[in-house]
Structure formats: C-alpha cells, structure tokens
Design an enzyme around this catalytic site. Structure first.
Site, short mmCIF file in Angstrom:
data_model
loop_
_atom_site.label_atom_id
_atom_site.label_comp_id
_atom_site.label_asym_id
_atom_site.label_seq_id
_atom_site.Cartn_x
_atom_site.Cartn_y
_atom_site.Cartn_z
N ASN A 274 -4.44 4.97 -2.07
CA ASN A 274 -5.41 5.75 -1.29
C ASN A 274 -6.31 6.74 -2.16
O ASN A 274 -5.44 7.66 -2.49
CB ASN A 274 -5.09 6.08 0.05
CG ASN A 274 -4.86 4.96 0.89
OD1 ASN A 274 -5.50 4.43 1.40
ND2 ASN A 274 -3.56 4.57 1.16
N GLU B 80 -5.98 -4.56 8.08
CA GLU B 80 -4.55 -3.77 8.47
C GLU B 80 -4.34 -3.63 9.91
O GLU B 80 -5.37 -3.97 10.50
CB GLU B 80 -4.90 -2.40 7.72
CG GLU B 80 -5.90 -1.81 8.40
CD GLU B 80 -6.07 -0.21 7.82
OE1 GLU B 80 -5.68 0.20 6.87
OE2 GLU B 80 -6.76 0.49 8.53
N GLU C 20 -7.88 2.51 -2.98
CA GLU C 20 -8.55 2.32 -1.58
C GLU C 20 -9.41 3.68 -1.43
O GLU C 20 -8.78 4.78 -1.36
CB GLU C 20 -7.73 2.07 -0.40
CG GLU C 20 -6.76 0.98 -0.55
CD GLU C 20 -5.94 0.39 0.60
OE1 GLU C 20 -5.88 1.28 1.52
OE2 GLU C 20 -5.27 -0.58 0.55
N GLU D 4 0.88 -1.24 -0.12
CA GLU D 4 -0.13 -0.01 0.06
C GLU D 4 0.87 1.36 0.09
O GLU D 4 1.91 1.06 0.77
CB GLU D 4 -0.79 -0.02 1.14
CG GLU D 4 -1.83 1.13 1.29
CD GLU D 4 -2.82 1.38 2.56
OE1 GLU D 4 -2.63 0.59 3.49
OE2 GLU D 4 -3.70 2.47 2.43
N ASP E 73 -12.01 1.29 2.23
CA ASP E 73 -10.92 1.37 3.41
C ASP E 73 -11.70 1.72 4.56
O ASP E 73 -12.76 2.12 4.67
CB ASP E 73 -9.97 2.68 3.12
CG ASP E 73 -8.59 2.47 3.77
OD1 ASP E 73 -8.53 1.56 4.52
OD2 ASP E 73 -7.87 3.27 3.13
#
Ligand code: C2E
Ligand code: MG
Ligand code: MG
Ligand code: MG
Length: 281
Positions: free
Chosen positions: A117, A237, A149, A59, A180
């Site tokens: 993201n 996560e 995300e 990520e 997310d």
C-alpha cells in the site's frame, strides 16, 4: 514538529474527529521512537485466484507493535501521513515485503505476488522508482511480482504531475499499479483515465453488502465489467463468506482476499498458513 503539521497541512480535508484522536493509545512522539525501534511490522493477507483456488500472493498490511499493544493502521496512519514519517514507514514496509519474498522462495513456496500500500501523500518526495531499483537488486526480486496499491485518504490532487510521473515510471519498470478502495472517496473513474493503473481493487464496503444490497451488487458487478473492458486485473477484498466468493467468481472477478481465507498474518504464521493451504488445494 509532530504536533502542528497534522492540522496545518490537512486544512479543509477529512480529519479524524477529536474523539478519534482522544481514543488513540499513543503520543505522536511515540511514532518516531517506533520507527527507530522497528515497531512497524508488515503482516500478510493471502490473495487467492477465485477461479482456480490457487494462491496468487499476499497484501502487506502494516501493524504497530507498540509497547502498550497492537495498533491498527487506521489509528496511526492519519498522523503519520501528515508528515514525512510516511516516507520512512513506506520504505520500511517495502523492504520487509521484499525480504519476505526471498524467505518464501527459499522455503520452497511458489513465487507469490506481493501488494504494497502507498499513500499518495508525499509520494512525490519519495523517489520510489530509484528506491525500487536499489531494493530489487539487493533482494533479487522481479518488478512484475510487485503491485503498488494507491489510496488517497487525504485527497491529494489527482492532477499532481509529480505523482503521475512517478506512477508512469513504475509501470514502465513493470510494477503493477492498483487503485485501492475503488468506488470510494477519491478512488474514481477519472484516476483510471489519467493514471497508468492495471488493477482495480473493489472496496470491501461494497463486497460486504453485495448479497443484501442491489446497489452494492450493481457497483461490484460494474467494476468487474469495467476491469474486463479495460483489460486490467480485478481484485475484491473483504470476502467473508463462501456465497460472496461464489458471486464474485460468477461475475468474473479474478482475485479475492478476505477473512473467508485468512486475516493478515505475521510473517511466520503466513508461511505456515500458506504451506497448509497449498497442501490442501
Ligand atoms: P486496504 O489497503 O484497503 O486494506 C484492506 C483492509 O481490509 C485491511 O485493513 C484488511 O485487514 C481488511 N480486510 C481484509 N479482508 C477483510 C474481511 O474479510 N473483513 C474485514 N472486516 N476486513 C478485511 P487494515 O489492515 O486495518 O488496513 C487498513 C488500511 O490501512 C488499508 O486499507 C490501507 O489503506 C492502509 N494500510 C495498511 N498498511 C499500509 C501500509 O503499509 N502503508 C500505507 N500507506 N497504508 C497502509
Ligand atoms: Mg490495500
Ligand atoms: Mg481497500
Ligand atoms: Mg482501505
């Protein structure tokens, strides 16, 4: 331009408290300079296939290399997200990540998935499908290796047609879409129902407490079950201990990331970490 829109455009939404603003070590004006000077750097946190232990991907998490020190996203994103600078930042992070994919391949790593993201705010103003078509061509990267995300920190309506159209176009181009912070704030079941997501990302607040709080455990477990029933990928996560990893693996969670493996690393350190990890696993 930078001083007022933050307050105006977010009226009624969750704002950082004035004490948070006072704690910031920079002026809003610095953001513009930072963007021009390429001070916003994508770091990479490894994502692991929990069942096989194989490296799944990474990520991208942005950090601000401010002249006064390193600034974490939670301290500057609320300001950037309140105006169009988020578009420049998003473009920059995407481009850095695609560049890294090329570098990793050239360094002999196996193809790695990359997660990027996106803030929902202003998403409708960024023609992301067109931008991605251009960037994929430039960096020769395949769309099906890239996941976006999505978080809605400042509560953009989930009924926004333009956002929903953008996300649908991205899915049609084979990009993956992840909710997310699943289970918190605006990241909810109704989004799963309305938008073409193919990944659920369980928020770390639930993972942190899953071994001590039956409620957190139930939330994690039902999110994993939901992902199985919907046929979407499940990522956890905030995995900090072997016990958390074992529990998630037993539940059938596919992918995990967290300090148990590594925090987010600058590009060169990520490459070293990865080469080590692969040689040891
Ligand atoms: P997120 O996308 O939910 O990312 C997970 C956050 O949890 C990251 O914080 C990561 O460093 C942290 N984390 C991961 N594993 C662990 C763990 O085991 N323990 C602990 N204590 N923390 C862990 P980070 O990097 O500070 O990012 C915060 C948030 O900022 C991200 O949450 C994401 O919403 C946002 N963000 C980061 N980079 C970008 C970006 O390039 N664009 C946008 N729009 N948002 C970003
Ligand atoms: Mg994320
Ligand atoms: Mg998250
Ligand atoms: Mg988060």
């Amino acid at each position: 331009l930078l001083k007022q829109p933050f307050i105006k455009q977010n009226q009624g939404q969750t704002l950082p408290s004035s004490s948070t603003i006072a704690a910031l070590k920079f002026n809003p004006e610095d953001i513009q300079t930072g963007l021009q000077q390429n001070e916003f750097i994508a770091y990479y946190q490894p994502q692991i296939n929990l069942k096989t232990g194989e490296l799944h991907g990474a990520e991208a998490l942005v950090r601000w290399h401010h002249p006064n020190g390193l600034i974490m996203p939670d301290d500057f994103l609320p300001l950037i997200e309140s105006n169009q600078q988020i578009l420049l930042l998003t473009e920059s992070v995407i481009e850095q990540a695609l560049k890294q994919m090329t570098i990793w391949l050239e360094s002999g790593l196996p193809p790695l998935q990359i997660s990027i993201n996106l803030s929902a705010a202003y998403l409708y103003e960024l023609d992301l499908p067109a931008l991605m078509t251009r960037l994929l061509k430039r960096y020769q990267a395949p769309a099906d290796m890239i996941t976006f995300e999505i978080t809605e920190r400042i509560g953009l309506s989930d009924h926004n047609q333009a956002v929903s159209d953008t996300l649908t176009r991205l899915r049609l181009k084979s990009f993956s879409l992840s909710i997310d912070d699943f289970g918190t704030g605006y990241s909810s079941l109704s989004q799963l129902n309305q938008l073409p997501f193919n990944e659920i990302k369980i928020d770390k607040s639930f993972v942190f407490h899953m071994l001590s709080s039956p409620i957190s455990k139930a939330i994690v477990e039902s999110s994993v079950t939901l992902s199985h029933q919907l046929g979407v990928r499940c990522v956890a996560e905030g995995i900090e201990t072997e016990e958390m990893k074992q529990a998630l693996c037993k539940m059938g969670c596919h992918i995990g990331q967290g300090y148990l493996y590594s925090k987010a690393l600058p590009p060169d350190e990520f490459l070293n970490w990865t080469e080590n990890y692969i040689s040891e696993n």
